[in-house]
Design a protein around this motif. Sequence first.
Motif, mmCIF file in Angstrom:
data_model
loop_
_atom_site.group_PDB
_atom_site.id
_atom_site.type_symbol
_atom_site.label_atom_id
_atom_site.label_comp_id
_atom_site.label_asym_id
_atom_site.label_seq_id
_atom_site.Cartn_x
_atom_site.Cartn_y
_atom_site.Cartn_z
ATOM 1 N N ARG A 187 56.659 101.842 58.424
ATOM 2 C CA ARG A 187 56.462 103.287 58.353
ATOM 3 C C ARG A 187 55.561 103.781 59.489
ATOM 4 O O ARG A 187 54.479 103.235 59.744
ATOM 5 N N THR A 188 56.035 104.799 60.174
ATOM 6 C CA THR A 188 55.316 105.367 61.311
ATOM 7 C C THR A 188 55.392 106.881 61.162
ATOM 8 O O THR A 188 56.447 107.418 60.829
ATOM 9 N N THR A 189 54.297 107.540 61.364
ATOM 10 C CA THR A 189 54.323 108.997 61.159
ATOM 11 C C THR A 189 53.832 109.726 62.401
ATOM 12 O O THR A 189 53.029 109.201 63.179
ATOM 13 N N GLN A 248 52.602 115.712 57.982
ATOM 14 C CA GLN A 248 53.171 114.617 58.759
ATOM 15 C C GLN A 248 54.663 114.479 58.482
ATOM 16 O O GLN A 248 55.146 114.892 57.430
ATOM 17 N N VAL A 249 55.359 113.908 59.474
ATOM 18 C CA VAL A 249 56.777 113.595 59.288
ATOM 19 C C VAL A 249 56.962 112.114 59.561
ATOM 20 O O VAL A 249 56.158 111.489 60.266
ATOM 21 N N ASP A 272 56.709 123.099 56.844
ATOM 22 C CA ASP A 272 57.361 122.755 55.573
ATOM 23 C C ASP A 272 56.595 121.643 54.852
ATOM 24 O O ASP A 272 56.604 121.559 53.625
ATOM 25 N N ALA A 273 55.960 120.777 55.651
ATOM 26 C CA ALA A 273 55.239 119.646 55.050
ATOM 27 C C ALA A 273 53.792 120.007 54.707
ATOM 28 O O ALA A 273 52.991 119.134 54.383
ATOM 29 N N GLY A 274 53.442 121.299 54.840
ATOM 30 C CA GLY A 274 52.121 121.733 54.369
ATOM 31 C C GLY A 274 51.139 122.105 55.461
ATOM 32 O O GLY A 274 49.975 122.371 55.184
ATOM 33 N N LEU A 275 51.595 122.158 56.739
ATOM 34 C CA LEU A 275 50.658 122.530 57.800
ATOM 35 C C LEU A 275 50.238 123.991 57.647
ATOM 36 O O LEU A 275 51.088 124.865 57.470
ATOM 37 N N ASP A 276 48.921 124.229 57.718
ATOM 38 C CA ASP A 276 48.424 125.607 57.761
ATOM 39 C C ASP A 276 48.323 125.972 59.241
ATOM 40 O O ASP A 276 47.448 125.479 59.948
#
Length: 625
Positions: free
Chosen positions: A538-540, A552-553, A579-583
């Motif tokens: 797993r790499t993000t 993160q994606v 979409d992943a929660g970044l403000d």
Amino acid sequence: MGYGLGIDLGTTFTAAAVAGESGTRMVPLGQDVVVPSVVYSTVEGALLTGVAAEVVGAKDPVRLSRGHKRRLGDPTPLVIGGVAYSPAALLAAQLREVVTYVTAQEGAPPEQVVLTCPAVWGPYRREHFDEVPRLAGLPGARIVTEPEAAATHYSMERRLGEGELVAVYDLGGGTFDTTILRARAGGMEILGTPEGVERLGGMDFDEALVAHVDRSLDGAISALDPGDPDSARALAAIRALCVRAKEELSTEPDVTLRVPLPAGERELLVTRLEFNEMIKPSVELTTEALHRTIASAGLRPDDLAAVLLAGGSSRIPLVPQMVSEAFGRPVRVGLHPKYTVALGAAAVSRTPAAAPPAPPGTPPSGEPLPQLPPAAPEPVAARTPARRPKWLVPAAAAAVVVLVVALATAFLTTGDEDAPAARGGDAAPAAPLGDGSDGKEFTVFDKADVGPFKSIIGSADNWAGTFLGDGETAKHTAIGVTPGKVGDENGLHAVWSGKGAGQLYFQDTRGGRDMTRYTTNDTALVFDAVVTKAPAVRTTIAVHCEYPCAAQVEAKSLFSKLPVGKKSTVRIPLSCFTDAGLDPKKVNTFFLVYTEGAFDVSLANVRWVPGAAKEAGASRCGDLT
Ligand SMILES: Nc1ncnc2c1ncn2[C@@H]1O[C@H](COP(=O)(O)OP(=O)(O)OP(=O)(O)O)[C@@H](O)[C@H]1O
Ligand SMILES: [Mg+2]
């Protein structure tokens, strides 16, 4: 919208975090995120706390109290400036001040306050600690143990698998605490008996260093009379000098101390190896305590998925090293081990209180911790650059110097002062680039740092981050990076060794900026990559909006699909991160790559480009999960 407040009243430092609709975050308690746990009694009998207390206390140390948390439950009152106080009253003054400050900052009082205390405290001390919120006018405050709070925060950062066992090892300023936790559906469970060493922490390491300096200077420090005001000031200054030297030795192999004795300054070199010898027996006590905790839970070290380190003293390199050697398990240190407890307490404040509360001192074995929201960010960064001069200053001037250094570091680069002018410098990125808030294209890294953005690596060796100097190599066990040089097409070369987790990121260390304008013009994160070895685990790729705010994606398959040895241009829409929660209002880390496995890649031309999300070849968010 209401919020919950978590407060870590530590022996040496106090920290606070809030949890609300938009997540959990630290609340800076003034210029700094944390404030010293000190109280100054004025001649009029008023109690000052935190930085204000420390500043006046430097001139008048007899009216200053520090470390009083260790004295909680001691029937002998503390006499400060001729007035007797119970340690609970002093802690209550600190607590009241923090709640008042945060209420002013947030515009409303917290709906719930959660305090933390050492797990090793028995019923007697717990009863005394229960007095603290009552004396501060906060009778509804809840109390959880410090390792419970730390584990709560960790379990939010990284999703723990069902049944996964972890140890929390919290080495702070005054106490050592350790606890074993098992992740289970609906919360976490404390196993066995939390252990600790009540009077073991950074303060003892400070004393060990003072004693070493004293011996090296033929007893010149112990000869000082603490009853004499000049000597008392010199002693306070020497103590503060040793604290700074100790912290310095976490990143430097040696430090030169200029010891301000009343008879004149004396110079002394102290090496990290010498310091390690001083504290080794104490660190051994902590690993023995953890062995006992593991045994009390009926487990063996091999059963643990990891040992999670918390507390400021776990930044001493010898600590993760000895813990790793003693248990042979992965050791994880958060980026800001001091923030872990406050962030966890804030998270607990959003959960329903267990009813009825256990009587003070009830062994918490088997008690489930609150259910937590899904995991979000990896350990990450929001800090000022760690420029470490080889000199230290007398503590009488420390408060002023800390402020000056803070201001200076906000404007200095880290070893690349000469370079950025051509690329924009800290003050003004070169036209026609945007500034990251105006909706225009901007570059955070070309083939070397582009001011004000810094390239930094982090890993268990130093989650606080090692800055890449101009043209210098930065190397940790898990990750090593060679910056690109002029004429080097491929840019920065990063190699993850596969020996643990490591991350590379580009950050504006001065703070976040508002990227809202980029959310409506199809902006994408664009970079050139030459993959030499694709990641197998797993790499993000993450973008951060001031720790612990982050998104993160998943990027393992993205990097694996790139042709080996050939330059490719990657485009990841900003919307994948929002979409992943970044403000987008406070982005400070504009690109971060994290992996725990081996990975070899060169990166160049990292930029944010309006319209690029629509270009052919742009990633689809659905492919990055
Ligand atoms: N980089 C560093 N290297 C070594 N020690 C450090 C470093 N940073 C902080 N410390 C030490 O960590 C201690 C503070 O840690 P922390 O704030 O977690 O403790 P605390 O919460 O005040 O204490 P406790 O949890 O024991 O009540 C201090 O002794 C400080 O000198
Ligand atoms: Mg603590």
